[in-house]
Scaffold this motif. Structure first.
Motif, PDB file in Angstrom:
ATOM      1  N   VAL A 165     -30.663  19.030  31.664  1.00  0.00           N
ATOM      2  CA  VAL A 165     -30.370  17.871  32.465  1.00  0.00           C
ATOM      3  C   VAL A 165     -31.355  16.718  32.049  1.00  0.00           C
ATOM      4  N   GLY A 166     -32.057  16.921  30.941  1.00  0.00           N
ATOM      5  CA  GLY A 166     -32.971  15.784  30.491  1.00  0.00           C
ATOM      6  C   GLY A 166     -33.609  16.568  29.185  1.00  0.00           C
ATOM      7  N   SER A 167     -34.006  15.596  28.325  1.00  0.00           N
ATOM      8  CA  SER A 167     -34.807  15.984  27.117  1.00  0.00           C
ATOM      9  C   SER A 167     -35.737  14.872  26.617  1.00  0.00           C
ATOM     10  N   TYR A 168     -36.540  15.479  25.858  1.00  0.00           N
ATOM     11  CA  TYR A 168     -37.646  14.282  25.266  1.00  0.00           C
ATOM     12  C   TYR A 168     -37.828  14.737  23.839  1.00  0.00           C
ATOM     13  N   ASP A 169     -38.047  13.931  22.745  1.00  0.00           N
ATOM     14  CA  ASP A 169     -38.264  14.064  21.245  1.00  0.00           C
ATOM     15  C   ASP A 169     -39.492  13.838  21.228  1.00  0.00           C
ATOM     16  N   LYS A 170     -40.433  14.654  20.663  1.00  0.00           N
ATOM     17  CA  LYS A 170     -41.793  14.033  20.234  1.00  0.00           C
ATOM     18  C   LYS A 170     -41.724  12.889  19.309  1.00  0.00           C
ATOM     19  N   ALA A 171     -42.496  11.840  19.947  1.00  0.00           N
ATOM     20  CA  ALA A 171     -42.759  10.543  18.964  1.00  0.00           C
ATOM     21  C   ALA A 171     -43.720  10.588  17.864  1.00  0.00           C
ATOM     22  N   TYR A 201     -34.123  17.198  12.532  1.00  0.00           N
ATOM     23  CA  TYR A 201     -34.938  18.198  13.395  1.00  0.00           C
ATOM     24  C   TYR A 201     -36.041  17.118  14.163  1.00  0.00           C
ATOM     25  N   PHE A 202     -36.025  17.929  15.634  1.00  0.00           N
ATOM     26  CA  PHE A 202     -36.884  17.240  16.538  1.00  0.00           C
ATOM     27  C   PHE A 202     -37.837  18.283  17.215  1.00  0.00           C
ATOM     28  N   ASN A 203     -38.909  18.181  17.506  1.00  0.00           N
ATOM     29  CA  ASN A 203     -39.626  18.900  18.410  1.00  0.00           C
ATOM     30  C   ASN A 203     -39.544  18.374  19.670  1.00  0.00           C
ATOM     31  N   SER A 204     -38.889  19.123  20.318  1.00  0.00           N
ATOM     32  CA  SER A 204     -38.489  18.576  21.768  1.00  0.00           C
ATOM     33  C   SER A 204     -38.827  19.426  22.949  1.00  0.00           C
ATOM     34  N   VAL A 205     -38.667  18.604  24.254  1.00  0.00           N
ATOM     35  CA  VAL A 205     -38.728  19.306  25.482  1.00  0.00           C
ATOM     36  C   VAL A 205     -37.365  19.238  26.041  1.00  0.00           C
ATOM     37  N   GLY A 227     -40.484  23.740  25.920  1.00  0.00           N
ATOM     38  CA  GLY A 227     -40.420  23.139  24.581  1.00  0.00           C
ATOM     39  C   GLY A 227     -39.600  24.090  23.622  1.00  0.00           C
ATOM     40  N   ALA A 228     -38.772  23.343  22.517  1.00  0.00           N
ATOM     41  CA  ALA A 228     -37.846  23.921  21.838  1.00  0.00           C
ATOM     42  C   ALA A 228     -37.438  22.982  20.515  1.00  0.00           C
ATOM     43  N   PRO A 229     -37.360  23.575  19.594  1.00  0.00           N
ATOM     44  CA  PRO A 229     -37.070  22.488  18.556  1.00  0.00           C
ATOM     45  C   PRO A 229     -35.381  22.174  18.643  1.00  0.00           C
ATOM     46  N   ARG A 230     -35.155  20.930  17.923  1.00  0.00           N
ATOM     47  CA  ARG A 230     -33.707  20.518  18.245  1.00  0.00           C
ATOM     48  C   ARG A 230     -33.358  19.862  16.869  1.00  0.00           C
TER      49      ARG A 230
END
Length: 536
Positions: free
Chosen positions: A350-356, A336-340, A323-326
């Motif tokens: 190689v991949g990412s996801y933003d908290k919905a 800003y996104f709360n991301s993985v 996890g890290a902010p984006r």
């Protein structure tokens, strides 16, 4: 016993309200970490008796439902206050800024959630009958309230009634068929059934025997299904895949300081490379390493030094999920996104996801213009201010099952756990429960992650900053974990996913069908007993 029953039904004034409040508060013992689910066999009959006596002295229409709504609100207020008191701990992380808000938050949230139970009890009273059929009315009313609580105003389905079945592995398995909302529906009938043993003589015979038989059948079916399902749980883990979860137990108040940012990265790298026993080789032994939500308290994509350190530490073939902010956009319109992020052994993302599903007041401020005017702007600036992502997403990597990502309390939403169009082979749940210290909150959060594993038939790998980190199999069983407040690692193989469960395939249809059946049964019982329900 008859005197006690009459005293409950005919109680009035503050005694009636306190009885509802205490019964609701005791009901919270059914949830983690106490897991005393049998208390509901005592408290739900009290609720039924209170609703029996919830008759307006005069009035028609909505006014007739007001006494039932008041009972429901006080019962719900007790339940949520006793079950969610730990939320106040988040306001003590920086007490000089947020401490004054704690009493208001601890009381305001339960008071607001209790409105759903007030509406549920009013709905139940609308189709109430003077016999066994009133259990169907209670089940329909409270289940509707719980479903609405989980969906309206972004939803907050924390400690649903059906979650009480998660106290034991065997009783939780029915979630694979009907989900936690279905367990709520059945649970209301089962937990309230003991009231039929103490009903007034004139109430007996109106389906009493059939209702007791139904409640007994539901209990037996639940236990039987759970025993059979767990008895057949023989799937081996996935060959060649192994997991390491890092749990650093970093203090939340120090994590975001300038000097704490580099220390956080160094701590995670040290844990990930640590040797946990004579036969382990540290990070070299693992194909996947998982770090918690916002493990890196800085923008990873804007920190080439951090990427280089990660690349140097990761052996060939290892994938890091962290996890890290984006941030994206320029200074004038930055979001800003709360991301993985998923990073390979070259430090390449190689991949990412933003908290919905963001946390109100924690990650964004609802109604910002209004609430900022009363002094809440600083809360969202300090804790969050994130933009929601598009929703569930499955990340793939060659040689390993694809995985879905759920950040923090996204794991508590039964209908939004995975991308239905691209079902993953496992779920990564990263969270930072450090806001809540060593209170009940992290235990309840873990319990709900276990329920999602059962509903979906998918293993869950859970990484939490301060705990409880765990590897959970698709039957909701914890295979390995690290306790709350401990620093260390969780190592283990990745369990094999099950085929899609009935709930994963038809969950909403099954629940809606069962709900309609119960509601129709309540209405039919009301029609048969018309003219008796509001008399004594």
């Amino acid at each position: 016993m008859r005197a006690i029953v009459n005293a409950v039904i005919l109680s009035w004034g503050w005694r009636r309200l306190m009885l509802a409040f205490v019964a609701g508060a005791v009901s919270a013992l059914a949830q983690a970490p106490m897991n005393l689910a049998p208390v509901l066999f005592l408290t739900f009959p009290v609720l039924v008796l209170l609703l029996d006596g919830a008759v307006a002295p005069a009035g028609r229409g909505v006014a007739r439902l007001r006494p039932a709504a008041v009972v429901g609100w006080w019962f719900g207020f007790g339940y949520f206050l006793a079950g969610l008191w730990w939320i106040g701990a988040a306001f003590l992380v920086e007490p000089e800024i947020f401490g004054w808000m704690m009493p208001f938050a601890v009381v305001a949230l339960p008071a607001g959630l209790a409105i759903f139970w007030a509406a549920g009890c009013a709905l139940a009273r609308l189709v109430w009958s003077d016999g066994a059929g009133r259990l169907f009315a209670l089940a329909a009313g409270l289940t509707a309230a719980e479903w609405l609580r989980g969906h309206l105003f972004t939803g907050f389905p924390w400690n649903l009634i059906g979650q009480a079945f998660g106290a034991f592995d065997v009783t939780a398995q029915a979630a694979a068929l009907i989900g936690v909302y279905g367990l709520t529906l059945a649970g209301c009938v089962v937990f309230a059934a003991p009231v039929l043993f103490i009903d007034r003589p004139e109430q007996r015979g109106r389906g009493r025997t059939a209702m007791l038989a139904l409640a007994g059948l539901l209990v037996a079916a639940n236990l039987g299904f759970g025993l059979v399902r767990l008895g057949g749980a023989t799937e081996p883990p996935i060959d060649g895949l192994s997991i390491r979860i890092a749990q650093p137990a970093i203090d939340q108040s120090q994590k975001w300081s300038p000097e704490g940012r580099r220390e956080a990265l160094e701590t995670y790298l040290a844990l990930s490379e640590s040797h946990t026993g004579p036969d382990t080789l540290g990070i070299m032994s693992f194909t996947h390493v998982v770090w918690p939500e916002t493990a890196l308290p800085f923008f990873l994509t804007e920190s080439p030094e951090a990427l280089a350190m990660i690349a140097e530490a990761l052996p060939p073939g290892t994938l890091l999920v962290t996890g890290a902010p984006r941030g994206e956009g320029g200074p004038g319109g930055r979001r800003y996104f709360n991301s993985v992020y998923a990073l390979d052994d070259q430090g390449t993302i190689v991949g990412s996801y933003d908290k919905a599903h963001l946390v109100p007041f924690g990650e964004y401020l609802p109604f910002p213009e209004l609430l900022s005017a009363i002094g809440l702007r600083q809360l969202t600036e300090a804790i969050g201010g994130f933009t929601p992502g598009p929703g569930p997403r499955t990340l793939s990597r060659p040689g390993a099952p694809p995985f879905g990502v759920l950040i923090c309390y996204e794991i508590i939403f039964p209908d939004a756990a995975v991308d239905r169009a691209n079902r993953p082979g496992w779920i990564v749940n990263v969270t930072n429960d450090g806001w809540f210290g060593t209170t009940f909150g992290p235990y309840q959060h873990l319990a709900q992650a276990r329920m999602r594993a059962i509903e979906e038939g998918l293993p869950v790998v859970r990484a939490a900053n301060t705990g409880i980190s765990a590897i959970i199999d698709p039957y909701g069983r914890i295979l390995s974990s690290l306790g709350l407040g401990e620093a260390g690692v969780v190592d283990g193989a990745l369990p094999t996913a099950l085929p899609p469960t009935p709930y994963a395939r038809f969950g909403r249809l099954l629940f809606v069908g069962l709900f309609i059946m119960v509601l129709v049964a309540a209405v039919a019982a009301r029609a048969r007993g018309r003219g008796t329900v509001d008399t004594f």
